[in-house]
Design a protein around this motif. Sequence first.
Motif, PDB file in Angstrom:
ATOM      1  N   UNK A  22       0.816  -1.215   0.000  1.00  0.00           N
ATOM      2  CA  UNK A  22       0.000   0.000   0.000  1.00  0.00           C
ATOM      3  C   UNK A  22       0.847   1.261   0.000  1.00  0.00           C
ATOM      4  N   UNK A  23       2.029   1.189   0.619  1.00  0.00           N
ATOM      5  CA  UNK A  23       2.895   2.361   0.730  1.00  0.00           C
ATOM      6  C   UNK A  23       3.352   2.864  -0.645  1.00  0.00           C
ATOM      7  N   UNK A  53       7.842  -9.330  -3.118  1.00  0.00           N
ATOM      8  CA  UNK A  53       6.718  -9.336  -2.175  1.00  0.00           C
ATOM      9  C   UNK A  53       5.561  -8.561  -2.785  1.00  0.00           C
ATOM     10  N   UNK A  55       1.256  -7.789  -1.683  1.00  0.00           N
ATOM     11  CA  UNK A  55       0.045  -8.120  -0.928  1.00  0.00           C
ATOM     12  C   UNK A  55      -1.178  -7.673  -1.731  1.00  0.00           C
TER      13      UNK A  55
ATOM     14  N   UNK B  15       2.025   4.479   6.333  1.00  0.00           N
ATOM     15  CA  UNK B  15       2.292   3.397   5.380  1.00  0.00           C
ATOM     16  C   UNK B  15       3.762   3.008   5.306  1.00  0.00           C
ATOM     17  N   UNK B  16       4.652   3.945   5.613  1.00  0.00           N
ATOM     18  CA  UNK B  16       6.081   3.612   5.581  1.00  0.00           C
ATOM     19  C   UNK B  16       6.420   2.519   6.593  1.00  0.00           C
ATOM     20  N   UNK B  18       4.611  -0.202   7.128  1.00  0.00           N
ATOM     21  CA  UNK B  18       4.074  -1.523   6.746  1.00  0.00           C
ATOM     22  C   UNK B  18       5.212  -2.528   6.542  1.00  0.00           C
ATOM     23  N   UNK B  19       6.248  -2.117   5.826  1.00  0.00           N
ATOM     24  CA  UNK B  19       7.357  -3.056   5.588  1.00  0.00           C
ATOM     25  C   UNK B  19       8.127  -3.311   6.886  1.00  0.00           C
ATOM     26  N   UNK B  22       6.095  -5.993   8.890  1.00  0.00           N
ATOM     27  CA  UNK B  22       6.142  -7.385   8.402  1.00  0.00           C
ATOM     28  C   UNK B  22       7.544  -7.987   8.521  1.00  0.00           C
ATOM     29  N   UNK B  43       4.702 -12.623   6.409  1.00  0.00           N
ATOM     30  CA  UNK B  43       4.877 -11.222   6.010  1.00  0.00           C
ATOM     31  C   UNK B  43       3.621 -10.690   5.324  1.00  0.00           C
ATOM     32  N   UNK B  44       3.039 -11.498   4.467  1.00  0.00           N
ATOM     33  CA  UNK B  44       1.852 -11.042   3.721  1.00  0.00           C
ATOM     34  C   UNK B  44       0.679 -10.821   4.674  1.00  0.00           C
ATOM     35  N   UNK B  47       1.254  -7.716   6.753  1.00  0.00           N
ATOM     36  CA  UNK B  47       1.108  -6.529   5.912  1.00  0.00           C
ATOM     37  C   UNK B  47      -0.366  -6.179   5.706  1.00  0.00           C
TER      38      UNK B  47
END
Lengths: 111, 146
Positions: A22-23, A53, A55, B15-16, B18-19, B22, B43-44, B47
């Motif tokens: 999403x980022x 990766x 999602x 949002x930064x 999110x990674x 995970x 991870x998925x 996320x």
Amino acid sequence: MSVSFRNVNDCLVVEIEGEIDHHFVDEVKKSIDTRLMSNDVRNVVFDLKKVDFMDSAGIGMIIGRYKQTVKRGGVTSVACLSDNLKRIMMISGLYRIIKIYNSVEEAAKVL
Amino acid sequence: MDYDNEMTLSFRAVSANESFARVSVAAFALQLDPAVSEITEIKTAVSEAVTNSIIHAYDNSSGIVHIWCGCLQNRLYIEITDNGKGIENVNEAMEPLYTSKPEQERSGLGFTIMESFMDKMEVYSEVGKGTKVVMEKNIGQCVSNG
């Protein structure tokens, strides 16, 4: 993450490198849409061999571009998926409307 | 429950992160010696849950997301909690392809992917208070390591 473009036949090939979440997805969507507006091609092929990766944000991005290409009388397809990306395509049911190819060349030949 | 190990993580709902979220949970899971495919599944799922908190619970405004992880033998436990607006109808939200934000090209597959990639997934939510996603996964069930 980075995005690069090239034209093959009647296709805009979108090569994405890195992680699709999403980022980053809004930025990618904007750059593809800008290219599509200034380009005569009808079809989009996502080259995802360098994506490690993805999602459901990526699924939303592909569906959005699918709708745009359909409006232009074209199609959207994806190429070079890892096993994990294939699984997400299966779970989402996206494979029913978007074809999966082993290579960009194979996708471009069919379109 | 008396876990073998635990960790907690709190971060801004941007949002930064999110990674960051995970990768952090995946790093914690490494002590269970997971296969590469299991790491990708974890991870998925993380996320998806964190993205839901950022987009839906906090509506891209300020807030904090909390993650707790535990492990016991070969089982990984994950709880992802926000104090956002909550979900009015959890059953509807968990329907595949349901999204409250179709204009943002959301696919409505977040919960479906979490359910598919984890062995157990439950959602607890209260309107105006927040949402907690509880997930569990047995590690080491894959035959191959690829």
